[in-house]
Design an enzyme around this catalytic site. Structure first.
Site, PDB file in Angstrom:
ATOM      1  CD  GLU A 214       5.299   0.320  -8.257  1.00 26.17           C
ATOM      2  OE1 GLU A 214       4.938   1.522  -8.349  1.00 26.17           O
ATOM      3  OE2 GLU A 214       6.480  -0.032  -8.168  1.00 26.17           O
ATOM      4  CD  GLU A 358      11.328   4.548   1.118  1.00 26.01           C
ATOM      5  OE1 GLU A 358      11.162   3.628   0.301  1.00 26.01           O
ATOM      6  OE2 GLU A 358      10.406   5.289   1.482  1.00 26.01           O
TER       7      GLU A 358
HETATM    8  O1  F6P Z   1       2.168   6.800  -1.370  1.00 27.57           O
HETATM    9  P1  F6P Z   1       2.850   6.865  -2.690  1.00 27.57           P
HETATM   10  O2  F6P Z   1       3.059   8.260  -3.163  1.00 27.57           O
HETATM   11  O3  F6P Z   1       2.111   6.042  -3.706  1.00 27.57           O
HETATM   12  O4  F6P Z   1       4.287   6.261  -2.535  1.00 27.57           O
HETATM   13  C1  F6P Z   1       4.502   4.954  -2.111  1.00 27.57           C
HETATM   14  C2  F6P Z   1       5.890   4.743  -1.600  1.00 27.57           C
HETATM   15  O5  F6P Z   1       6.851   5.062  -2.606  1.00 27.57           O
HETATM   16  C3  F6P Z   1       7.973   5.685  -2.022  1.00 27.57           C
HETATM   17  O6  F6P Z   1       7.974   7.016  -2.368  1.00 27.57           O
HETATM   18  C4  F6P Z   1       9.248   5.080  -2.486  1.00 27.57           C
HETATM   19  O7  F6P Z   1       9.319   3.735  -2.181  1.00 27.57           O
HETATM   20  C5  F6P Z   1       7.763   5.520  -0.515  1.00 27.57           C
HETATM   21  O8  F6P Z   1       8.440   6.430   0.240  1.00 27.57           O
HETATM   22  C6  F6P Z   1       6.295   5.606  -0.427  1.00 27.57           C
HETATM   23  O9  F6P Z   1       5.833   5.116   0.797  1.00 27.57           O
END
Ligand code: F6P
Length: 550
Positions: A214, A358
């Site tokens: 994302e 979570e």
């Molecule tokens: O900061 P990143 O690595 O983009 O991850 C975003 C989020 O995705 C997760 O790994 C899973 O939802 C969360 O724990 C984390 O805050």
């Protein structure tokens, strides 16, 4: 071999709690007639005043809950966390978000790393950067000063910063605003960028792993938007002036095209949902300034110290965590409402959803054995009084037990009056009235005494004995916000220890991510990939493909 977690359900305290819960008939009317009960049930932590008296407990229940803390070895586990032991067992990592707010003179060395020095080194870099943006010294590629900071991140790299930005809006520097893009739904990027001038917009790509689909997709969208808007300028210079990154994976930041000089790091011992006080908070630092951010850290540290040193009977995170265990495991509550009577905290429940769910939404303990009791409750909520006109009906008269935390401050950020009436006082009157109504309810006789027709009496009866915790503070300062965040971090920890789970991993998020990759070609029209899907998924993708063009 390391010893596994204590099975709380086999402790004497657990058996005692089960027998106390059996046939338990709470009587808050009686309890709340007793000043001494209220006095004994009111605790303080830093600036927070916490009234636990409207909870469904008795001195015997408290005694058994305190014994549970000892039997599951909370003290040792808490020390292990603060010390930097690898209590995140499934990822073999220390859990040191508390180190992010240690003062510079503190000492903590973990796995050969001088943690405090590293934390303050990054903090100073973030502070310097923020000052440059705030003063106008840092400009965009056209030489104009930055007016909008867009944080691109998701989960812990979004929810904390956006929650805190909204909560501390009165402290935001005039002429600066932050926006947040998280969802991969292109609507999010499109709407967030709408009306922005690329020349005065700065992007912060926030991702612990720098591998999150994302965030990277949104970062590319924003980069394309920026370069199109700044056509005529050198692309490299435009990216250098308008993109910074926050991550533990600085090599991937460089691969993305962001100069490592414009990147702020943190460490694998900071969990995503525990990271808003790391460099992940950079957008907030820019918005409210280093001094205010430092106050937020001090507030968190004050709560950490309270959690670490206060005796169980006065330890607010321990007591609140134990209450949650009591409701979840002995009174069959499945959800927990958080109801801020402070509009600025309107994103606080959403933030807490990730923090708590979570962390504690787990079915196995940290040694891999299945849990032997229910774990993590569903956290939810909306700010009062909006919630009152939406879902409070169920809390007051529904069949489910919904323990609720009410949060309010004495001094509002915007002290408005309506004629003679102080609007904040009207607001607080609702807060006090709701917790009172939930506790006391209304008996059939009371309903009848109002002249209600007999056939309507039962519909107007309120059973009462609906539990609430009231948390108050003088004002929603950065420090108080920090205290609130750390309070809930530690409540979550306490519950995780009782349940014997690893509150710091999140394997449950992975399967959906993997399957999204597997499904993507099918969505894009690959017949073979489509044929690999199950009947329902195939049918849904088929529906999408038939309707994708007008
Ligand atoms: O900061 P990143 O690595 O983009 O991850 C975003 C989020 O995705 C997760 O790994 C899973 O939802 C969360 O724990 C984390 O805050």
């Amino acid at each position: 071999m390391t010893q596994g977690p204590v099975d709380a359900t086999r402790t004497e305290a657990w058996a005692r709690l089960a027998s106390l819960a059996d046939g338990f008939t709470p009587d808050l009317r009686r309890a709340l007639a007793d000043d001494e009960w209220v006095e004994r049930s009111t605790v303080a932590a830093a600036d927070l005043h916490v009234d636990l008296s409207k909870n469904l407990v008795t001195p015997e229940i408290w005694k058994a809950l305190h014994a549970l803390v000892d039997e599951v070895g909370l003290d040792a586990r808490r020390e292990a966390m603060f010390r930097g032991d690898h209590i995140n067992v499934t990822e073999d990592r220390a859990v040191l978000h508390t180190a992010l707010r240690l003062p510079s003179e503190a000492e903590l060395e973990v796995d050969g790393q001088d943690v405090v020095a590293d934390v303050h080194d990054v903090l100073h870099r973030v502070y310097d950067f923020a000052e440059q943006v705030r003063s106008g010294e840092w400009t965009g590629v056209t030489g104009e000063r930055i007016a909008t900071v867009v944080n691109i991140g998701i989960g812990g790299s979004d929810l904390g910063p956006v929650m805190a930005y909204e909560a501390l809006a009165p402290y935001v520097q005039d002429g600066l605003e932050c926006r947040f893009i998280s969802n991969i739904d292109p609507t999010d990027a499109a709407q967030t960028l709408a009306g922005l001038d690329p020349a005065t917009t700065l992007f912060i790509v926030s991702s612990k792993t720098f591998g999150t689909l994302e965030t990277l997709t949104n970062a590319r969208l924003c980069k394309a938007w920026l370069l199109e808007g700044l056509a005529g300028h050198d692309d490299g210079e435009a990216v250098a002036q308008h993109f910074v990154a926050v991550s533990t994976a600085l090599d991937k930041v460089a691969d993305f095209g962001i100069d490592p000089d414009n990147a702020f790091g943190f460490w694998d011992w900071v969990g995503g949902r525990y990271s808003m006080d790391s460099a992940i908070g950079t957008s907030l630092v820019v918005a409210i300034g280093p001094d205010r951010f430092a106050e937020l850290l001090e507030g968190m540290n004050a709560m950490d110290e309270h959690f670490r040193t206060a005796p169980t009977e006065h330890n607010v995170p321990v007591l609140m965590g134990l209450l949650n265990v009591w409701y979840t495991n002995f009174l069959d509550a499945q959800t927990h409402a958080v109801l801020p009577y402070a509009q600025q905290l309107h994103r606080f429940p959403a933030y807490l959803q990730q923090l708590t769910m979570e962390s504690n939404g787990k079915g196995v303990r940290w040694d891999g054995t299945p849990v032997t009791s229910d774990t993590g409750e569903v956290f939810w909520g909306e700010p009062g009084t909006n919630g009152q006109h939406a879902f409070y009906q169920l809390i007051h008269q529904g069949t489910r037990l919904v323990p609720a935390d009410f949060i309010a401050v004495a001094r509002p950020a915007y002290p408005l009056v309506d004629g003679e009436a102080d609007v904040h006082e009207l607001f607080l009157a609702n807060f006090f009235a709701q917790t009172k109504a939930l506790a006391f309810g209304k008996t059939a006789d009371e309903v009848r005494s109002e002249g209600t027709a007999e056939h309507l009496v039962s519909a107007r009866v309120f059973t009462g004995n609906r539990p609430t915790t009231s948390i108050m503070a003088p004002e929603l300062t950065p420090s108080v916000l920090g205290q609130l965040v750390a309070l809930y971090e530690h409540i979550t920890f306490v519950q995780g220890v009782v349940w014997g789970i690893d509150s710091f991993d999140q394997w449950g998020v992975e399967l959906g991510k993997q399957l999204a990759q597997q499904v993507t070609p099918a969505v894009a029209g690959d017949a073979e990939a489509l044929a690999d899907q199950d009947a329902s998924t195939r049918s849904l993708i088929d529906y999408y493909r038939r309707h994708r063009t007008r």
